[in-house]
Design a protein around this motif. Structure first.
Motif, PDB file in Angstrom:
ATOM      1  N   LEU A  95      97.373  57.104 -51.719  1.00  0.00           N
ATOM      2  CA  LEU A  95      97.194  57.268 -50.281  1.00  0.00           C
ATOM      3  C   LEU A  95      98.477  57.839 -49.701  1.00  0.00           C
ATOM      4  O   LEU A  95      99.548  57.238 -49.834  1.00  0.00           O
ATOM      5  CB  LEU A  95      96.866  55.935 -49.604  1.00  0.00           C
ATOM      6  N   VAL A  96      98.374  59.012 -49.073  1.00  0.00           N
ATOM      7  CA  VAL A  96      99.511  59.642 -48.410  1.00  0.00           C
ATOM      8  C   VAL A  96      99.386  59.362 -46.915  1.00  0.00           C
ATOM      9  O   VAL A  96      98.402  59.754 -46.279  1.00  0.00           O
ATOM     10  CB  VAL A  96      99.532  61.163 -48.661  1.00  0.00           C
ATOM     11  N   ILE A  97     100.362  58.664 -46.356  1.00  0.00           N
ATOM     12  CA  ILE A  97     100.385  58.349 -44.925  1.00  0.00           C
ATOM     13  C   ILE A  97     101.376  59.310 -44.278  1.00  0.00           C
ATOM     14  O   ILE A  97     102.584  59.158 -44.402  1.00  0.00           O
ATOM     15  CB  ILE A  97     100.789  56.885 -44.691  1.00  0.00           C
ATOM     16  N   ASP A  98     100.850  60.324 -43.605  1.00  0.00           N
ATOM     17  CA  ASP A  98     101.672  61.437 -43.125  1.00  0.00           C
ATOM     18  C   ASP A  98     101.762  61.423 -41.599  1.00  0.00           C
ATOM     19  O   ASP A  98     100.755  61.611 -40.908  1.00  0.00           O
ATOM     20  CB  ASP A  98     101.060  62.751 -43.608  1.00  0.00           C
ATOM     21  N   ASP A  99     102.958  61.206 -41.087  1.00  0.00           N
ATOM     22  CA  ASP A  99     103.214  61.293 -39.645  1.00  0.00           C
ATOM     23  C   ASP A  99     102.356  60.311 -38.851  1.00  0.00           C
ATOM     24  O   ASP A  99     101.894  60.622 -37.761  1.00  0.00           O
ATOM     25  CB  ASP A  99     102.970  62.728 -39.167  1.00  0.00           C
ATOM     26  N   CYS A 100     102.149  59.125 -39.403  1.00  0.00           N
ATOM     27  CA  CYS A 100     101.426  58.065 -38.687  1.00  0.00           C
ATOM     28  C   CYS A 100     102.440  57.047 -38.161  1.00  0.00           C
ATOM     29  O   CYS A 100     102.459  55.876 -38.575  1.00  0.00           O
ATOM     30  CB  CYS A 100     100.418  57.378 -39.606  1.00  0.00           C
ATOM     31  N   ASP A 101     103.303  57.507 -37.274  1.00  0.00           N
ATOM     32  CA  ASP A 101     104.413  56.656 -36.842  1.00  0.00           C
ATOM     33  C   ASP A 101     103.953  55.449 -36.031  1.00  0.00           C
ATOM     34  O   ASP A 101     104.673  54.457 -35.925  1.00  0.00           O
ATOM     35  CB  ASP A 101     105.420  57.486 -36.030  1.00  0.00           C
ATOM     36  N   THR A 102     102.740  55.517 -35.464  1.00  0.00           N
ATOM     37  CA  THR A 102     102.231  54.346 -34.739  1.00  0.00           C
ATOM     38  C   THR A 102     102.055  53.160 -35.681  1.00  0.00           C
ATOM     39  O   THR A 102     102.224  52.005 -35.279  1.00  0.00           O
ATOM     40  CB  THR A 102     100.881  54.668 -34.062  1.00  0.00           C
ATOM     41  N   LEU A 103     101.705  53.436 -36.934  1.00  0.00           N
ATOM     42  CA  LEU A 103     101.540  52.344 -37.897  1.00  0.00           C
ATOM     43  C   LEU A 103     102.852  51.629 -38.166  1.00  0.00           C
ATOM     44  O   LEU A 103     102.873  50.420 -38.415  1.00  0.00           O
ATOM     45  CB  LEU A 103     100.979  52.883 -39.218  1.00  0.00           C
ATOM     46  N   LEU A 104     103.959  52.378 -38.109  1.00  0.00           N
ATOM     47  CA  LEU A 104     105.260  51.789 -38.399  1.00  0.00           C
ATOM     48  C   LEU A 104     105.794  50.975 -37.222  1.00  0.00           C
ATOM     49  O   LEU A 104     106.876  50.405 -37.305  1.00  0.00           O
ATOM     50  CB  LEU A 104     106.254  52.895 -38.773  1.00  0.00           C
ATOM     51  N   LYS A 105     105.021  50.930 -36.132  1.00  0.00           N
ATOM     52  CA  LYS A 105     105.394  50.110 -34.978  1.00  0.00           C
ATOM     53  C   LYS A 105     104.432  48.942 -34.796  1.00  0.00           C
ATOM     54  O   LYS A 105     104.522  48.214 -33.811  1.00  0.00           O
ATOM     55  CB  LYS A 105     105.398  50.972 -33.709  1.00  0.00           C
ATOM     56  N   HIS A 112     110.467  43.024 -41.114  1.00  0.00           N
ATOM     57  CA  HIS A 112     109.331  43.653 -41.801  1.00  0.00           C
ATOM     58  C   HIS A 112     109.755  44.977 -42.442  1.00  0.00           C
ATOM     59  O   HIS A 112     109.357  45.282 -43.581  1.00  0.00           O
ATOM     60  CB  HIS A 112     108.195  43.916 -40.808  1.00  0.00           C
ATOM     61  N   PHE A 113     110.544  45.765 -41.719  1.00  0.00           N
ATOM     62  CA  PHE A 113     110.986  47.046 -42.256  1.00  0.00           C
ATOM     63  C   PHE A 113     111.881  46.869 -43.474  1.00  0.00           C
ATOM     64  O   PHE A 113     111.773  47.615 -44.448  1.00  0.00           O
ATOM     65  CB  PHE A 113     111.716  47.848 -41.177  1.00  0.00           C
ATOM     66  N   ARG A 114     112.772  45.904 -43.414  1.00  0.00           N
ATOM     67  CA  ARG A 114     113.633  45.670 -44.572  1.00  0.00           C
ATOM     68  C   ARG A 114     112.798  45.283 -45.793  1.00  0.00           C
ATOM     69  O   ARG A 114     113.077  45.717 -46.908  1.00  0.00           O
ATOM     70  CB  ARG A 114     114.664  44.588 -44.247  1.00  0.00           C
ATOM     71  N   ALA A 122     100.347  45.903 -49.973  1.00  0.00           N
ATOM     72  CA  ALA A 122      99.950  46.989 -50.871  1.00  0.00           C
ATOM     73  C   ALA A 122     101.081  47.447 -51.777  1.00  0.00           C
ATOM     74  O   ALA A 122     100.842  47.893 -52.904  1.00  0.00           O
ATOM     75  CB  ALA A 122      99.426  48.164 -50.051  1.00  0.00           C
ATOM     76  N   THR A 123     102.320  47.360 -51.299  1.00  0.00           N
ATOM     77  CA  THR A 123     103.458  47.881 -52.053  1.00  0.00           C
ATOM     78  C   THR A 123     104.156  46.830 -52.912  1.00  0.00           C
ATOM     79  O   THR A 123     105.153  47.129 -53.560  1.00  0.00           O
ATOM     80  CB  THR A 123     104.484  48.510 -51.089  1.00  0.00           C
ATOM     81  N   ASP A 124     103.634  45.625 -52.924  1.00  0.00           N
ATOM     82  CA  ASP A 124     104.205  44.557 -53.741  1.00  0.00           C
ATOM     83  C   ASP A 124     103.763  44.742 -55.197  1.00  0.00           C
ATOM     84  O   ASP A 124     102.570  44.706 -55.498  1.00  0.00           O
ATOM     85  CB  ASP A 124     103.741  43.199 -53.217  1.00  0.00           C
ATOM     86  N   ARG A 125     104.698  44.958 -56.096  1.00  0.00           N
ATOM     87  CA  ARG A 125     104.344  45.204 -57.493  1.00  0.00           C
ATOM     88  C   ARG A 125     103.810  43.948 -58.188  1.00  0.00           C
ATOM     89  O   ARG A 125     102.905  44.014 -59.018  1.00  0.00           O
ATOM     90  CB  ARG A 125     105.562  45.726 -58.265  1.00  0.00           C
ATOM     91  N   LYS A 126     104.358  42.780 -57.861  1.00  0.00           N
ATOM     92  CA  LYS A 126     103.983  41.562 -58.573  1.00  0.00           C
ATOM     93  C   LYS A 126     102.622  41.030 -58.127  1.00  0.00           C
ATOM     94  O   LYS A 126     101.845  40.534 -58.945  1.00  0.00           O
ATOM     95  CB  LYS A 126     105.060  40.492 -58.367  1.00  0.00           C
ATOM     96  N   ASP A 127     102.332  41.114 -56.851  1.00  0.00           N
ATOM     97  CA  ASP A 127     101.082  40.562 -56.329  1.00  0.00           C
ATOM     98  C   ASP A 127     100.528  41.495 -55.256  1.00  0.00           C
ATOM     99  O   ASP A 127     100.567  41.194 -54.064  1.00  0.00           O
ATOM    100  CB  ASP A 127     101.328  39.166 -55.747  1.00  0.00           C
ATOM    101  N   GLU A 129     102.893  45.455 -36.236  1.00  0.00           N
ATOM    102  CA  GLU A 129     103.241  44.366 -37.148  1.00  0.00           C
ATOM    103  C   GLU A 129     102.144  44.109 -38.173  1.00  0.00           C
ATOM    104  O   GLU A 129     102.422  43.858 -39.351  1.00  0.00           O
ATOM    105  CB  GLU A 129     103.532  43.092 -36.356  1.00  0.00           C
ATOM    106  N   THR A 130     100.876  44.184 -37.755  1.00  0.00           N
ATOM    107  CA  THR A 130      99.768  43.973 -38.691  1.00  0.00           C
ATOM    108  C   THR A 130      99.767  45.053 -39.767  1.00  0.00           C
ATOM    109  O   THR A 130      99.591  44.772 -40.960  1.00  0.00           O
ATOM    110  CB  THR A 130      98.424  43.964 -37.942  1.00  0.00           C
ATOM    111  N   ALA A 131      99.970  46.308 -39.354  1.00  0.00           N
ATOM    112  CA  ALA A 131      99.998  47.407 -40.316  1.00  0.00           C
ATOM    113  C   ALA A 131     101.145  47.241 -41.300  1.00  0.00           C
ATOM    114  O   ALA A 131     100.994  47.499 -42.506  1.00  0.00           O
ATOM    115  CB  ALA A 131     100.124  48.739 -39.574  1.00  0.00           C
ATOM    116  N   LEU A 132     102.298  46.801 -40.804  1.00  0.00           N
ATOM    117  CA  LEU A 132     103.436  46.603 -41.698  1.00  0.00           C
ATOM    118  C   LEU A 132     103.154  45.503 -42.712  1.00  0.00           C
ATOM    119  O   LEU A 132     103.521  45.610 -43.886  1.00  0.00           O
ATOM    120  CB  LEU A 132     104.689  46.278 -40.886  1.00  0.00           C
ATOM    121  N   ASN A 133     102.510  44.443 -42.284  1.00  0.00           N
ATOM    122  CA  ASN A 133     102.160  43.371 -43.224  1.00  0.00           C
ATOM    123  C   ASN A 133     101.169  43.870 -44.279  1.00  0.00           C
ATOM    124  O   ASN A 133     101.250  43.476 -45.458  1.00  0.00           O
ATOM    125  CB  ASN A 133     101.577  42.180 -42.468  1.00  0.00           C
TER     126      ASN A 133
END
Length: 286
Positions: free
Chosen positions: A117-127, A195-197, A138-143, A129-133
């Motif tokens: 999934l390529v998320i391109d220029d969707c800066d609203t998602l990066l603001k 969340h960003f960190r 999705a990006t957690d390798r272990k779980d 909190e639900t999207a960041l969670n």
């Protein structure tokens, strides 16, 4: 762009290209442009290798940042094409404004191993909190389990036979590439900063920079002569005219982008005898 041979660099290919040598013979271009082209080629080669490795599975997730219009999306798409991946089957691109629910549905659609999934220029998602969670899950390798609070809001997707409810969780074994013009740490405080960190810690980071219009022009030069950025509209001779025109106007342009070249290319195709006046307007509005 074709794959490089062993021992060959992108700079060698670009500067040894007969069409490029012919363009650079023009007295419009300063000798220093070759030096800048060499630097850009080296950077492009490194970024291309990063993208190729990412698509092969070197990293589960990546965040690519940089100013708009310098070729981030262009090069990611080129890497997907080199890998022979098919859009909507092997990868999907989310663009523009989107919601956390839309992100959840897209991640689920691309959740199988090898899908991207390529998320391109969707800066609203990066603001959001639900999207960041959701992205953290999705990006957690272990779980890599992505969850949605179904008690708060049931998610549904529309299909040929009506709406279908999505499950409140799923395992994400695909990959995520986030492309953004916004600095990942900009204007983040408190809980959002945390969340960003956490998201950054899960992702490979790559920044593409262009500190001057000359560097931006060099990126444009390579994209036009090697990646066929405007080939659907222009002949080789017209590409040379386009590059010479923009290079002459660089001192008067506030900020150059690849999209500017595409706009002017369309003007050349439609009005090949009178395009320069309209092209000046495009450059003045940058």
């Amino acid at each position: 762009m074709k794959l490089l041979k062993r021992g060959e660099t992108l700079a060698h290919r670009v500067l040894d290209d007969p069409a490029v040598r012919q363009i650079l013979r023009s007295t419009v271009f300063k000798p220093s442009l070759k030096v800048q082209l060499d630097r850009v080629c080296e950077d492009n080669q490194l970024f291309g290798a990063f993208c190729d490795g990412l698509i092969r599975g070197t990293h589960k997730a990546a965040i690519i940042t940089g100013d708009p219009g310098i070729g981030k999306s262009h090069q990611v798409r080129a890497a997907l094409k080199r890998a022979g991946l098919q859009e909507h089957t092997n990868f999907r691109v989310m663009r523009g404004m989107s919601s956390a629910g839309g992100l959840y549905a897209c991640l689920m659609a691309m959740s199988a191993p090898g899908q991207i999934l390529v998320i391109d220029d969707c800066d609203t998602l990066l603001k959001d909190e639900t999207a960041l969670n959701i992205l953290k899950g999705a990006t957690d390798r272990k779980d890599p389990v992505v969850r949605w609070d179904s008690l708060r809001n049931n998610l549904k997707v529309r299909g040929e036979e009506g709406y279908t409810a999505l499950p409140d969780h799923f395992r994400f074994d695909g990959q995520v590439i986030i492309i953004t013009n916004v600095g990942i740490d900009e204007h983040r405080k408190g809980r959002m900063a945390d969340h960003f960190r956490a998201l950054k810690d899960r992702c490979a980071m790559y920044e593409i920079s262009a500190n001057s219009n000359v560097e931006r022009f060099s990126r444009m030069f390579v994209a036009i002569t090697q990646d066929q950025l405007v080939r659907e509209w222009l002949t080789n001779e017209q590409e040379a005219q386009l590059l010479e025109f923009i290079y002459r106007k660089l001192p008067d342009v506030k900020r150059l982008s690849l999209r500017t070249a595409e706009m002017i290319a369309r003007e050349i195709r439609l009005t090949p005898d009178t395009w320069e006046k309209m092209a000046e307007r495009h450059l003045q509005c940058r």
